[in-house]
Structure formats: C-alpha cells, structure tokens
Design an enzyme around this catalytic site. Structure first.
Site, PDB file in Angstrom:
ATOM      1  N   ASP A 156     -12.978   4.152   4.990  1.00  0.00           N
ATOM      2  CA  ASP A 156     -12.049   3.242   5.650  1.00  0.00           C
ATOM      3  C   ASP A 156     -12.635   2.713   6.961  1.00  0.00           C
ATOM      4  OD1 ASP A 156     -10.350   3.841   3.615  1.00  0.00           O
ATOM      5  OD2 ASP A 156      -8.919   4.976   4.821  1.00  0.00           O
ATOM      6  N   ASP A 208      -6.225   4.560  -5.331  1.00  0.00           N
ATOM      7  CA  ASP A 208      -6.912   5.365  -4.319  1.00  0.00           C
ATOM      8  C   ASP A 208      -7.515   6.614  -4.969  1.00  0.00           C
ATOM      9  OD1 ASP A 208      -7.785   6.064  -1.761  1.00  0.00           O
ATOM     10  OD2 ASP A 208      -5.849   5.596  -0.828  1.00  0.00           O
ATOM     11  N   ASP A 249       0.852  -1.188   0.000  1.00  0.00           N
ATOM     12  CA  ASP A 249       0.000   0.000   0.000  1.00  0.00           C
ATOM     13  C   ASP A 249       0.890   1.241   0.000  1.00  0.00           C
ATOM     14  OD1 ASP A 249      -2.284   1.907   0.823  1.00  0.00           O
ATOM     15  OD2 ASP A 249      -3.310  -0.029   0.774  1.00  0.00           O
ATOM     16  N   GLU A 301     -18.822  11.752   5.901  1.00  0.00           N
ATOM     17  CA  GLU A 301     -18.124  11.757   7.187  1.00  0.00           C
ATOM     18  C   GLU A 301     -16.778  12.465   7.105  1.00  0.00           C
ATOM     19  OE1 GLU A 301     -17.839   7.778   8.580  1.00  0.00           O
ATOM     20  OE2 GLU A 301     -19.994   7.409   8.494  1.00  0.00           O
ATOM     21  N   TRP A 302     -16.268  12.640   5.897  1.00  0.00           N
ATOM     22  CA  TRP A 302     -14.982  13.310   5.750  1.00  0.00           C
ATOM     23  C   TRP A 302     -15.083  14.809   6.040  1.00  0.00           C
ATOM     24  CZ3 TRP A 302     -10.865  11.386   1.865  1.00  0.00           C
ATOM     25  CH2 TRP A 302     -10.771   9.989   1.935  1.00  0.00           C
ATOM     26  N   GLY A 303     -16.297  15.354   5.976  1.00  0.00           N
ATOM     27  CA  GLY A 303     -16.475  16.766   6.270  1.00  0.00           C
ATOM     28  C   GLY A 303     -15.974  17.703   5.195  1.00  0.00           C
TER      29      GLY A 303
END
Length: 664
Positions: free
Chosen positions: A209, A139, A58, A179-181
């Site tokens: 994630d 990604d 990764d 949720e990342w805002g």
C-alpha cells in the site's frame, strides 16, 4: 503475432486502464450518504466525463459478522440503510460504474480482514453479479493469514467470476511484502504478482500500500517507492491486463492544514501513473480538492497518454543523480510521451536524448501539462523541472531502427536466411495471414515483398538455408499444425503437413534438409519436438510449468539447444537433455543463432532494449546490452542467421510495423 507472451486474461472491460474513485483512502469505512455525495461530485465536477467513471466501495461496507444466517454477504445496515442494490442503482443512474470489495481468504472473525470470500468464491461472485456490480477488488489479508498461494486463490476467484455470466472487472490486490515483517513465501510477495496476474485478472498490485488510511507526513517517499517498483516489470502490462501501483492520493490534508502531498507532488504521481499506463483511481475525497488540482486530474492530454490504445508502459531510458527520463510509445508513427522526473528537493535541469527515445530527425515537442506547443528540436531537449516535479512532453518525429529498412507491413516477427552478404531472404506474416518474402541480391534488399500462395500462418516463420540456394520454411498453420515448404531449383514446392497441435510458432534445430528437429509449444504449455524422421514427443518445460511464446533452437556438436521464456519472464535453455536457467527479464521470445563455434542468444528486455548472452567454450557468459537498439526499436523476437567472422545477421519488426535488418 508471436511476442513470446501468454494467453492474457481479457474480460473485455479494460482495453485501456480503468479510471475512477475508491473509498479506502478518502472515506475509510464508507457510508451511503458519503458515497452518494462523491458520485454526484464526480458528475458535477466533470471527473466522470474525463474518464473517472467507477465508484468503488472498499472495505467497511459489510456487516459484522459479514454474512447473514443463510451465508449471504450482508451490508452494514447503519452505514447502508437502504442496502447495496440501492446504492448500486444510484451509481448506475448517474452514468457511473460500481465496484465492490472482498478478500481471497475466509473471514476469521475480524483478526485479519473484515470480510472474506474463502469457501464462498462462486456464491459471492454470483451475489456480486446479482447486485449488478461492474468491478470487484479482491484483497489478500486473510489470504495471507491462512497461508494461501495468491496465484491459485485469485485464479479460483477469477474462474468463479467467469461462471456468473456477468462481466466484472477484476482487481487483484495482494499487497504483501517483506516490509510487513511477517513470514512470506516468494509466491506470496507482491513483487511476484506479475507472474500470474496477466493471466488471471484485469489488474494486480505491484507492491504494498502507498499510505495509511489517514494522511501521513513524508508520503512523497512512498510515491517514489511505488513508482520504482511498478517499473520492474513493464513487460507484464498491456491492453486488458495492467500493473496496479495503488491509488492516486492528491492533496490529502494533514491535521495542521498542510498537505500530505503538495500539488506538484500530486501532479507527479498522476503524470507517472499515466506514463506507466496504469489504472487511475482517485483515493482522496475529490470534494476536498482545490479547483487547480481537479483541473489537472481532468487534463485530457495527460489522460490520453494513460488511455493510449497500445497500452505500452513507459520505461526509464535515462537516469542521473538528478532524476530520470521515461519514454512511452504512443499509437501513430513516431509518437512518444516523455516524462522528465526530478527526484531532487531543488529545481534541476533535465534533458532527453531523442535517439534514446527511439526517434530520429527533427522532433516536434508539445508540453502536455501546459497544453502548448514548444517548437521543433534536433538531437535533444532540456528544461528546468521543479523539485519532486515533472515535465510531460509529447514528441513527434521519425521512428528510429538500426540497419536497412525492408519495408512491408508485418504482423509477426520475421525469419532470416543468409547465404552470403549479397544473397539473403527474409520472411514475415502479412495482415491477411499469408507469408511474405523479400530477397537481397547484391548490396540492397528488394523494394517490395512477394506473397507466397497457400497457407495462412500464425506467428513468426522459421527459415533455413542450405547448399544450392535451398530454403526450408517452417510455419504454424491456421489449423495449429506445423507445415514445411521448400524452395529449390528456382521454385517453391507444395506445403507439407507435419502435424502437431501448436500454440505458438515453431523453431527448428536445422542440420541439413534431411536432418532437423522442430520444436514448438504444445496445448499443455510444454515444449514438443518432432525430428525429421519421427513423430511428436514432449521434452517438458522448466519446472514442468507452461512456457510463454515461441521457443528458439539451434544445433551444434553437442546437440540441440532450445531457449524459452518462462512465466517469470526469464530465459531457460534445454541442453544435453536438461533445463537450466539463464536469468534475464525479457519481453519477447528469445532468439538463438550458432556461428563459429559459438551460440548467441538475443532477447528483448523488459525495458524493450536488446540484450545478448553468448555460449562458448562449453559455458554461457553474462548478459550485456546491444547499444544499437534503443528502447522500443522493435517488437517481439528477432530472426537471426550466421554472418561472416562470427557476426550475426538479424531481422526484426520495428515499432513502425516494417521489417529491418542489421549485422551485429
């Protein structure tokens, strides 16, 4: 076989969900020695032989900046002193496959991503192929920062991989959620990856994630969240294209020596990921796991559920304040994997109703976690499940389907013609592509099917009855043209070529033998029509985007109504020359039938049950389930015909491969 599905992506590398290990959660930025150590452990521990055969680098493998003076990606020389080709060779020599990581966006100096392939898709894909990688994770961190559309960007990277000439598994990782805002478009949201994922890569993330790089208390809630969001679109999952709920995180240790997930919680994650037919990628450092956890990860009966060749994602069939019951159809007649999931913090009794799992008669049960037979049961089975735990069972019984069993060995959804309750006909496609016909004369259907000579067909036939026992049969031929054949005066006439360049089976708005309009999906993914007295022309598609599968059409006093499945798995209808959305989340082509001034629309839902929506008095009502059909009672679409008193006769292909007929 027409199942109302797109032309799925197929690298040929993932007929079943892939398995392996990834460096991100277990190592962070990987090093050559650590990767070699885990690769050796995968072999010595038996994990490789159990199926975990990918070693995936990764983020963190790359240099800073990630490209050399010639624009080629370069490894960090401190962490990988012998270079990337050397570690790939080391992995391959141990009978393992090697994976690599990049981002869909362009490198931005490390603000959003450590490396990016933006502007270098073909060059980077070629470099990964030259390094002999077997898998690529892409990604979307810099992709998001640069306001890219993930479907477009990943599609371009996918095309670049195809050009390399080397088959490489493609894992598309867009983990962006509210949720990342940060501001995101609907297209950038991870929960919408299923719209483009199945046609673009081997797998795609279904939500954000699971965890942070370091172990964190309270991880169980994130496992449940990932499980629930992964359950939203099981219809997108299947051989060669997989929902990815993120990595397995068994028993990472917290600083105080306790575990982020207990052994039972870790086992629950494995069981649920297998039940949902998802990739099994270990995220923890496997060298740190107790032997009992390693034994669970290697349990061949759990892995066999995940690796079942049908690739059907298990779905929720029962729910309560205690927990859920998930059922998954396995290959072989009358086979189910069932998971009893306890969401509570205390032990709870949970039961499975065999009928809701699509089984009838006596059912043999095997405990897959304990690997032992439990006996034969009738109706239901109940057991106590530990907190945050599971019971994983294999059920062997008889596939249940409502209505009459017509037999046969169908390879497509059927068509149905009804003249009366004692005079009807059904048509389907045989394994060799020929048309099969079954008739009902009296109270029962014939005990065998008759093969019609002539053309081999693709997909679901369409058939319509009219006065004098006449039947008009419409099909897609093996040359992708439409054909018509007519039965009258007791015999079949010749096949008549109707032209067209179809990419799925046709449907017909049928008024009479001399007045009908055929509708089908064309090469451009749009809906095309051919009236009985004119040639083909396009009526477009919702929002101009390609539809999935076979349309379904009827005609009434207001003209034709054409229902289609769109890429987001919802239903749209073409009426009065315009498209309108009817919502729903479906997993097969819709079917519509007109009866007594009403129109009934049927579709297989994402949980493989049957739902209905009706048109009457000039408007569409809401969706409602048909309780006659448990989950996975049928595949694809229905064949439908009007019955007496506003009823509908429907025929369908059961999961047993046989044709069944019922009155709704």
């Amino acid at each position: 076989m027409d199942q109302g599905a797109p032309q799925y992506y197929n690298s040929g590398l993932t007929p079943t969900p892939y398995m392996g290990w990834n460096t991100y959660y277990g190592l962070g930025a990987p090093t050559e020695d650590a990767v070699k150590g885990v690769a050796d452990f995968l072999v010595s521990s038996g994990l490789r032989n159990a199926g975990y055969d990918i070693v995936w680098l990764d983020g963190g493998w790359q240099a800073t900046p990630p490209r050399d003076t010639k624009g080629r990606l370069a490894a960090d020389q401190t962490r990988f002193p012998h270079g990337i080709p050397s570690i790939v060779d080391y992995i391959h020599k141990r009978g393992l496959r090697a994976g690599i990581y990049t981002d869909a966006g362009a490198y931005d100096g490390g603000k959003s991503c450590g490396l990016g392939s933006g502007g270098y898709y073909e060059r980077d894909a070629k470099q990964f192929a030259g390094w002999k990688f077997d898998a690529i994770k892409v990604d979307f961190l810099c992709g998001l920062a640069q306001k890219l559309d993930p479907g477009t960007a990943f599609g371009q990277f996918s095309a670049a991989v195809a050009k390399t000439g080397r088959k490489m598994l493609l894992n598309l990782c867009n983990p962006v959620t509210s949720e990342w805002g940060v501001p995101i478009t609907p297209e950038q949201a991870a929960n919408n990856n299923y719209i483009w994922g199945p046609t673009t890569g081997d797998s795609w993330r279904t939500y954000t994630d699971l965890a942070f790089g370091n172990p964190t208390p309270g991880e169980w809630a994130n496992i449940v969240r990932a499980m629930d969001t992964n359950a939203w679109h099981p219809e997108a999952n299947g051989p060669g294209h997989w929902n990815d709920a993120d990595y397995l995180l068994p028993m990472r240790k917290l600083p105080d020596g306790s575990y982020e997930l207990t052994e039972e919680e870790s086992t629950t994650q494995l069981v649920m990921w297998a039940q949902m037919a998802g990739p099994l990628i270990i995220g923890s450092d496997p060298r740190t796991l107790p032997q009992s956890m390693l034994n669970t990860l290697k349990n061949p009966e759990i892995i066999a559920v995940d690796q079942d060749r049908l690739g059907i994602q298990g779905v929720r069939i029962q729910t309560s304040g205690v927990g859920d019951v998930y059922s998954k159809v396995l290959s072989g007649r009358g086979q189910r994997s069932v998971v009893l999931l306890n969401r509570n913090d205390t032990p709870s009794m949970i039961s499975v109703d065999f009928t809701k799992a699509g089984l009838s008669g006596d059912v043999q049960i095997r405990d897959l976690r304990q690997r032992k037979d439990l006996g034969t049961f009738t109706g239901s089975y109940a057991t106590t499940v530990p907190p945050h735990g599971t019971a994983m069972l294999k059920l062997s019984g008889t596939d249940y389907a409502p209505g009459a069993d017509l037999g046969g060995d169908a390879t497509a959804s059927p068509a149905l013609v009804r003249f009366s309750d004692t005079d009807a006909a059904a048509f389907t496609r045989a394994a060799d592509g020929s048309v099969l016909m079954n008739t009902r004369k009296g109270a029962n259907w014939a005990q065998q099917w008759t093969r019609l000579d002539g053309h081999r067909i693709l997909g679901q036939p369409a058939a319509y009855g009219s006065a004098g026992g006449r039947i008009d049969l419409f099909v897609r031929g093996s040359d992708n043209a439409a054909y018509q054949r007519t039965f009258r005066n007791g015999q079949w006439g010749p096949w008549i070529w109707l032209g067209g360049d179809l990419t799925d089976a046709p449907t017909v708005a049928f008024t009479s033998p001399s007045s009908w309009t055929l509708f089908a999906r064309g090469k451009d993914g749009q809906v095309w029509q051919r009236p009985s007295n004119a040639w083909w022309s396009s009526i477009g598609a919702p929002n101009g985007k390609p539809i999935y599968g076979r349309p379904s059409a009827v005609v009434d006093g207001n003209g034709p109504h054409v229902a289609v499945r769109t890429a987001d798995d919802s239903v749209w209808i073409w009426e009065n020359g315009a498209w309108a959305g009817l919502g729903g989340t479906i997993s097969g082509s819709p079917a519509i039938v007109a009866t007594l001034g009403r129109i009934y629309l049927f579709a297989r839902a994402s949980d493989y049950t049957l739902w209905q929506r009706n048109f009457s008095d000039g408007s569409w009502g809401g969706w409602f389930p048909r309780g006659e059909f448990p989950s996975n009672a049928f595949d694809g679409s229905l064949g439908a015909a009007a019955g007496d008193n506003g009823s509908a006769w429907v025929a369908f292909r059961g999961v047993d491969g046989r044709v069944h007929q019922v009155v709704l």
